[in-house]
Design a protein around this motif. Structure first.
Motif, PDB file in Angstrom:
ATOM      1  N   ALA A  24       0.836  -1.202   0.000  1.00  0.00           N
ATOM      2  CA  ALA A  24       0.000   0.000   0.000  1.00  0.00           C
ATOM      3  C   ALA A  24       0.873   1.256   0.000  1.00  0.00           C
ATOM      4  N   TRP A  25       1.931   1.235   0.806  1.00  0.00           N
ATOM      5  CA  TRP A  25       2.828   2.387   0.896  1.00  0.00           C
ATOM      6  C   TRP A  25       3.546   2.603  -0.440  1.00  0.00           C
TER       7      TRP A  25
ATOM      8  N   VAL B 283       1.104   4.200  -2.834  1.00  0.00           N
ATOM      9  CA  VAL B 283       0.907   5.622  -2.540  1.00  0.00           C
ATOM     10  C   VAL B 283       2.087   6.435  -3.053  1.00  0.00           C
TER      11      VAL B 283
ATOM     12  N   LEU C 148       1.742   9.300  -5.927  1.00  0.00           N
ATOM     13  CA  LEU C 148       2.099  10.678  -5.597  1.00  0.00           C
ATOM     14  C   LEU C 148       3.181  11.203  -6.537  1.00  0.00           C
TER      15      LEU C 148
END
Length: 790
Positions: A757-758, A761, A765
């Motif tokens: 998930a990180w 992200v 971004l």
């Protein structure tokens, strides 16, 4: 003709400065990093291959124990090489290397040196026949003319004798034994697994057997495993057949009930650096991963070029059509566009070579290597040639085919379209770029988490602010010195032992206990300690008690939980236990602790008692560490005049066990960042092109009332969708790769969902940041300017 192609290509490069810059930067960074990784890989694969007979040299290792107690020892007993040469025709030669721990200081006049740990060996004279270490001075066939001969490396000779000839000079060892230099060996190559500073004749080790001990002579000592043994086999001889014969010889001659539980193995010399003793990949797995990373980064650089070239194909359609009308054939146009790519590539390659030269010191520091970049080195071009050629081909063929395929009439009428196929192809390339980039982000996060886990894992003992050293003559007055040093305010505790608790290397199968199954073979790691050792390191007892420091403790043993469990000893306290013919009873059991790398499972360990041990451990405070070291050094010099105290802090020793993994983690961070940078360059270029291509559509939408946010969202969604698809594909691939990497560690993290998930992200971004600037700029443009020509 070629000159005209080059001039045209150059004009096109200058005309489109923005896209040319993006292409050149992407290719330059990709080539720089790809070539640096390939140089690292080439160095790793080159270890020990400078020996002419490398493919026929094998290290003999011993597999001992049964079932869960199975262990592989890297050293074997001294008679192995003797009987190999004597009874096995397939063995052409053999050499043993035995660590020389008898000396710590060497002097010549006023000059003194303390060689590095594990670089002084007793060895057979055949060392220069089996291996191709260069002997600059001396006789390769008879390197030790007598038992008091010594061979030193060029570096040691330079430090002691400067430019004068060292042959015949006499070195004093530990201020009492004299050795005459009979040879000077070239300094060890960086890619050698075997490294030495000094070599002594193995005859000295042989003479330490006095015929009165348990083992009458070194050639009959089958029970001690202390000699690194290498065999040079004749071409075509099966190493498996040789070690099987050695195993039979051992079982025949070893006077012990569990002799048949030993099996010899042959590990190729060329595998020592990258493979474990059992043949499983260790460093080789990292090499494979880095090779894939190098391909990924080069491929990402190619994708950038292909994407931008094909995206801008419509803008060049009229140029191509006019060329065709005035007589240019498809082949000529194909060559034109290939030369254009070659020009881009040549500039990028030249810049890459400059960058590699500038970055090499930093890269060596990060990777722990000592690589050199020399354009005249043939090995460099063996490594780089295929990579450069493949990248060039991958970057040039498709754009050249596409650009040379336009139909002139359609192009001039403005009706040309690249079709959905080309658009799909470009989108696939973007997805592929981000699959690689996101995969590297995930790998970096997992590697960092594992290394953090290693640093913070509870080891079962306290190593903080502890330094250790060999006491030498301090040992005779240990208790007095200990009491004296404990009065120093910076010293919190002192203990002594025969080995460092971080890495207990000793092992033996010479054990007996009450109820032992005769068919069981059991390997245990013994360490002899004083009564302060266990409380000093804060080891926890699960049963029994510590040594009291009395004479009776010489017949007492303390085992760890694994030893008790694997031996099958029930209610161990008070049970009889025999270690290396020394009979005693078990008085305590300590909780398991990690005395080796976390890549290994905890193995059986036993503590024996001895009030006088060679190694001192000193615990200090972080603030007063240097004061404590100074105080101990002062006492050391009083008892060991002329000697230097060689100490190290255990925290540093522990971290050095994982130095290679830490370096890999640092490199992965950089590789992931660079892959993302290259991907973002391409994404930025495509976003700029998309904004230019849709400038009129944006103007119309603004006239009809669309807001800046609506236009930005409209332009961005397709790009972000591609990144999202890349995340979905990259996640299982990265999980599979990292799950395999973690198998090297017996104690490891569990891969958590938040890592993926990180990474998602971060990728989203970065993509949003990359494209939003161009799209917001396009959305804010004055629609009158974009529509005035229509």
């Amino acid at each position: 003709m070629i000159k005209n192609y080059i001039i045209t290509a150059w004009r096109n490069l200058i005309k489109n400065k923005f896209y040319s810059a993006i292409n050149i930067i992407g290719l330059t960074v990709g080539l720089t990093v790809g070539l640096l990784i390939l140089l690292w890989i080439n160095d790793e694969l080159s270890f020990d291959r400078f020996h002419i007979n490398a493919d026929n040299i094998y290290k003999v290792e011993a597999q001992m124990g049964t079932g869960t107690t199975t262990q592989i020892l890297s050293d074997v007993s001294a008679p192995v090489s003797v009987f190999a040469l004597k009874e096995i025709p397939g063995v052409k030669d053999a050499v043993r290397m035995v660590s020389n721990e008898d000396y710590a200081l060497f002097s010549y006049g006023e000059k003194k040196i303390v060689p590095r740990d594990n670089t002084i060996f007793y060895t057979d004279p055949s060392i220069f026949k089996v291996f191709d270490f260069k002997l600059l001075k001396g006789n390769r066939n008879n390197p030790f003319p007598n038992v008091r001969s010594i061979i030193v490396t060029q570096k040691i000779a330079k430090r002691l004798f400067g430019d004068s000839d060292p042959i015949g000079k006499v070195l004093k060892a530990d201020n009492h034994d004299n050795y005459m230099i009979s040879g000077v060996a070239a300094d060890m190559p960086e890619n050698s697994t075997i490294k030495f500073d000094m070599l002594f004749s193995i005859e000295i080790e042989k003479r330490q057997y006095d015929s009165r001990g348990y083992w009458k002579a070194m050639g009959a000592n089958w029970g001690d495993y202390f000699a690194s043994t290498y065999m040079l086999l004749r071409p075509g001889v099966s190493p498996a057949a040789v070690v099987n014969l050695l195993t039979k010889i051992h079982n025949r001659d070893m006077p012990a009930s569990d002799a048949d539980k030993v099996k010899f193995l042959a590990q190729p010399l060329t595998h020592l650096h990258l493979y474990n003793s059992d043949g499983s990949p260790s460093g080789m797995q990292t090499v494979r991963i880095f090779f894939i990373v190098a391909l990924f980064i080069l491929f990402i650089a190619c994708i950038n070029y292909v994407n931008l070239s094909t995206a801008r194909a419509i803008l060049r359609s009229k140029e191509v059509s006019i060329r065709k009308i005035i007589g240019a054939g498809k082949t000529h146009l194909f060559i034109q566009f290939v030369i254009e790519t070659i020009l881009f590539f040549a500039i990028a390659l030249a810049l890459a070579f400059v960058l590699i030269t500038l970055l090499m010191p930093v890269y060596n520091n990060l990777s722990g290597k000592n690589l050199h970049f020399n354009l005249f080195d043939t090995s460099l071009w063996r490594v780089a040639g295929i990579a450069i050629f493949s990248t060039l081909i991958g970057s040039s063929i498709y754009p050249a085919l596409l650009l040379s395929s336009f139909k002139p009439v359609s192009a001039l009428r403005g009706k040309i379209s690249l079709g959905t196929g080309n658009s799909t192809f470009r989108k696939s390339l973007i997805i592929t770029q981000f699959i690689f980039s996101i995969g590297l982000i995930i790998c970096t996060l997992i590697i960092n988490n594992q290394l953090k886990y290693i640093r913070n894992k509870e080891l079962g003992y306290d190593k903080s602010y502890v330094f250790d050293f060999i006491m030498r003559d301090m040992q005779k007055n240990y208790e007095v010195i200990r009491s004296q040093l404990l009065n120093h305010k910076g010293i919190l505790g002192i203990a002594s032992g025969s080995d460092n608790i971080i890495s207990i290397a000793n092992s033996t199968s010479e054990t007996q206990w009450d109820g032992k199954d005769p068919s069981t073979s059991f390997i245990i790691h013994p360490t002899y300690i004083d009564k302060y050792f266990i409380p000093f390191f804060k080891l926890k007892f699960v049963a029994g008690a510590n040594f009291m420091g009395t004479k009776s403790d010489s017949a007492h043993f303390i085992l760890n939980e694994t030893a008790v469990r694997q031996a099958g000893i029930i209610n161990p306290i008070g049970k009889r236990f025999t270690l290396n013919k020394q009979r005693g009873i078990i008085i305590g059991v300590v909780r398991d602790f990690h005395f080796a790398s976390l890549k290994q499972k905890i193995e059986p360990a036993v503590f024996g008692f001895s009030a006088l041990q060679p190694e001192m451990f000193v615990r200090t405070t972080g603030r007063d560490a240097q004061k404590a070291v100074d105080a101990v050094q002062k006492v050391f010099k009083e008892y060991n005049p002329g000697f230097m105290m060689d100490y190290s802090f255990m925290d540093n020793d522990y971290n050095s066990m994982y130095k290679t993994d830490q370096q890999s983690g640092i490199l992965f961070k950089w590789f992931a960042g660079i892959a993302i940078l290259i991907s973002c360059l391409g994404l930025y270029g495509l976003a700029t092109y998309t904004a230019q291509e849709k400038v009129k559509e944006i103007g119309i939408r603004k006239v009809l009332g669309a807001s800046i946010a609506n236009i930005t969202r409209m332009l961005s969604k397709d790009f972000l969708m591609l990144v999202a698809i890349a995340i979905i594909i990259a996640t299982p691939i990265a999980w599979f790769a990292m799950n395999n990497w973690l198998q090297d560690f017996a104690y490891r993290i569990t891969i958590q969902w938040w890592v993926f998930a990180w990474a998602a992200v971060i990728a989203l971004l970065i993509a949003i940041f990359t494209i939003s600037f161009q799209f917001i700029k396009a959305a804010m443009a004055n629609p009158v300017k974009s529509l005035k020509n229509d």
